[in-house]
Design an enzyme around this catalytic site. Structure first.
Site, PDB file in Angstrom:
ATOM      1  N   ASP A   1       0.855  -1.191   0.000  1.00  0.00           N
ATOM      2  CA  ASP A   1       0.000   0.000   0.000  1.00  0.00           C
ATOM      3  C   ASP A   1       0.892   1.243   0.000  1.00  0.00           C
ATOM      4  O   ASP A   1       1.889   1.312   0.715  1.00  0.00           O
ATOM      5  CB  ASP A   1      -0.906  -0.006   1.235  1.00  0.00           C
ATOM      6  CG  ASP A   1      -2.055   0.983   1.106  1.00  0.00           C
ATOM      7  OD1 ASP A   1      -3.211   0.546   0.976  1.00  0.00           O
ATOM      8  OD2 ASP A   1      -1.782   2.213   1.133  1.00  0.00           O
TER       9      ASP A   1
ATOM     10  N   ASN B   1     -12.830  -2.993   2.234  1.00  0.00           N
ATOM     11  CA  ASN B   1     -13.845  -1.934   2.238  1.00  0.00           C
ATOM     12  C   ASN B   1     -14.685  -2.058   0.968  1.00  0.00           C
ATOM     13  O   ASN B   1     -14.158  -2.346  -0.104  1.00  0.00           O
ATOM     14  CB  ASN B   1     -13.171  -0.566   2.280  1.00  0.00           C
ATOM     15  CG  ASN B   1     -12.355  -0.376   3.538  1.00  0.00           C
ATOM     16  OD1 ASN B   1     -12.789  -0.738   4.623  1.00  0.00           O
ATOM     17  ND2 ASN B   1     -11.152   0.166   3.401  1.00  0.00           N
TER      18      ASN B   1
ATOM     19  N   GLN C   1     -14.949   2.688   0.541  1.00  0.00           N
ATOM     20  CA  GLN C   1     -14.010   2.170  -0.458  1.00  0.00           C
ATOM     21  C   GLN C   1     -13.551   3.315  -1.353  1.00  0.00           C
ATOM     22  O   GLN C   1     -14.371   4.012  -1.943  1.00  0.00           O
ATOM     23  CB  GLN C   1     -14.709   1.085  -1.301  1.00  0.00           C
ATOM     24  CG  GLN C   1     -13.813   0.478  -2.365  1.00  0.00           C
ATOM     25  CD  GLN C   1     -14.547  -0.587  -3.197  1.00  0.00           C
ATOM     26  OE1 GLN C   1     -15.739  -0.807  -3.008  1.00  0.00           O
ATOM     27  NE2 GLN C   1     -13.829  -1.227  -4.096  1.00  0.00           N
TER      28      GLN C   1
ATOM     29  N   HIS D   1     -10.213  -5.240  -3.559  1.00  0.00           N
ATOM     30  CA  HIS D   1      -8.913  -5.471  -2.942  1.00  0.00           C
ATOM     31  C   HIS D   1      -9.075  -5.880  -1.493  1.00  0.00           C
ATOM     32  O   HIS D   1     -10.029  -5.495  -0.824  1.00  0.00           O
ATOM     33  CB  HIS D   1      -8.005  -4.243  -3.048  1.00  0.00           C
ATOM     34  CG  HIS D   1      -8.620  -2.967  -2.565  1.00  0.00           C
ATOM     35  ND1 HIS D   1      -9.522  -2.245  -3.322  1.00  0.00           N
ATOM     36  CD2 HIS D   1      -8.475  -2.281  -1.400  1.00  0.00           C
ATOM     37  CE1 HIS D   1      -9.901  -1.171  -2.650  1.00  0.00           C
ATOM     38  NE2 HIS D   1      -9.286  -1.175  -1.472  1.00  0.00           N
TER      39      HIS D   1
ATOM     40  N   HIS E   1      -6.986  -5.788   2.099  1.00  0.00           N
ATOM     41  CA  HIS E   1      -5.852  -5.245   2.837  1.00  0.00           C
ATOM     42  C   HIS E   1      -5.372  -6.314   3.820  1.00  0.00           C
ATOM     43  O   HIS E   1      -6.194  -6.884   4.550  1.00  0.00           O
ATOM     44  CB  HIS E   1      -6.258  -4.042   3.701  1.00  0.00           C
ATOM     45  CG  HIS E   1      -6.783  -2.851   2.962  1.00  0.00           C
ATOM     46  ND1 HIS E   1      -6.067  -1.682   2.833  1.00  0.00           N
ATOM     47  CD2 HIS E   1      -7.969  -2.625   2.345  1.00  0.00           C
ATOM     48  CE1 HIS E   1      -6.789  -0.783   2.166  1.00  0.00           C
ATOM     49  NE2 HIS E   1      -7.954  -1.331   1.864  1.00  0.00           N
TER      50      HIS E   1
HETATM   51  P1  5GP Z   1      -9.768   1.503   0.124  1.00  0.00           P
HETATM   52  O1  5GP Z   1     -10.084   2.730   0.911  1.00  0.00           O
HETATM   53  O2  5GP Z   1     -10.328   1.571  -1.279  1.00  0.00           O
HETATM   54  O3  5GP Z   1     -10.101   0.229   0.826  1.00  0.00           O
HETATM   55  O4  5GP Z   1      -8.195   1.452   0.014  1.00  0.00           O
HETATM   56  C1  5GP Z   1      -7.463   1.906  -1.060  1.00  0.00           C
HETATM   57  C2  5GP Z   1      -6.005   1.793  -0.695  1.00  0.00           C
HETATM   58  O5  5GP Z   1      -5.235   1.992  -1.855  1.00  0.00           O
HETATM   59  C3  5GP Z   1      -5.546   2.836   0.326  1.00  0.00           C
HETATM   60  O6  5GP Z   1      -5.032   2.182   1.475  1.00  0.00           O
HETATM   61  C4  5GP Z   1      -4.478   3.633  -0.429  1.00  0.00           C
HETATM   62  O7  5GP Z   1      -3.390   3.996   0.384  1.00  0.00           O
HETATM   63  C5  5GP Z   1      -4.065   2.676  -1.534  1.00  0.00           C
HETATM   64  N1  5GP Z   1      -3.616   3.338  -2.743  1.00  0.00           N
HETATM   65  C6  5GP Z   1      -4.210   4.397  -3.375  1.00  0.00           C
HETATM   66  N2  5GP Z   1      -3.534   4.723  -4.463  1.00  0.00           N
HETATM   67  C7  5GP Z   1      -2.494   3.871  -4.549  1.00  0.00           C
HETATM   68  C8  5GP Z   1      -1.418   3.711  -5.492  1.00  0.00           C
HETATM   69  O8  5GP Z   1      -1.288   4.436  -6.472  1.00  0.00           O
HETATM   70  N3  5GP Z   1      -0.524   2.710  -5.238  1.00  0.00           N
HETATM   71  C9  5GP Z   1      -0.646   1.885  -4.161  1.00  0.00           C
HETATM   72  N4  5GP Z   1       0.283   0.943  -4.018  1.00  0.00           N
HETATM   73  N5  5GP Z   1      -1.634   2.002  -3.274  1.00  0.00           N
HETATM   74  C10 5GP Z   1      -2.547   2.987  -3.459  1.00  0.00           C
END
Ligand code: 5GP
Length: 120
Positions: free
Chosen positions: A35, A93, A100, A106, A108
């Site tokens: 992440d 999420n 999300q 995805h 985590h």
């Molecule tokens: P969500 O809130 O959708 O469950 O989590 C999205 C995750 O993607 C977040 O923890 C954020 O830090 C990660 N993320 C967002 N953009 C990027 C990216 O460009 N590269 C990587 N490796 N992670 C990302």
């Protein structure tokens, strides 16, 4: 593909190698990478290689093989990081109420410290 899937989302771009990621592991149907904004010493994302919006879309529409390979990669990440004994947290999420951010399914995997209680 789900009609609501946005193929310009950041994980779709990572899968097409249009933007880089720090790859941890991959198999035929899933990719694991760090992440970009880690919330714990170990914070790894595991995504299916095909386009699914969220957990529900994945479980409704993916093949058993894709499911097997995704959850196997989650476990391989846990094994690689040697956190099976100390423990870890798995989060996915989904949608607005789940907050999300990236609309590509995805998982985590968080670990490497005591993560505290998530909810009271
Ligand atoms: P969500 O809130 O959708 O469950 O989590 C999205 C995750 O993607 C977040 O923890 C954020 O830090 C990660 N993320 C967002 N953009 C990027 C990216 O460009 N590269 C990587 N490796 N992670 C990302």
């Amino acid at each position: 593909m789900n009609k609501n899937y946005d193929n310009q989302n950041i994980f779709a771009k990572i899968l097409r190698s249009e933007i880089p990621c720090h790859k941890i592991l991959e198999n035929d149907h899933a990719l694991a990478f760090s992440d970009i904004n880690p919330q714990s010493p170990i914070h790894i994302l595991i995504i299916p290689k095909k386009a699914y919006l969220n957990f529900y879309d994945f479980m409704e529409n993916a093949s058993i093989k894709e499911m097997e390979f995704l959850w196997k990669l989650v476990n391989d990440v846990i094994k690689l990081n040697k956190i099976s004994k100390k423990g870890f947290r798995i989060i996915s999420n989904s949608g607005d109420d789940g907050n999300q951010d990236v609309p590509h399914f995805h998982v985590h995997v968080l670990g490497g410290k005591n993560l505290g209680r998530m909810m009271i």
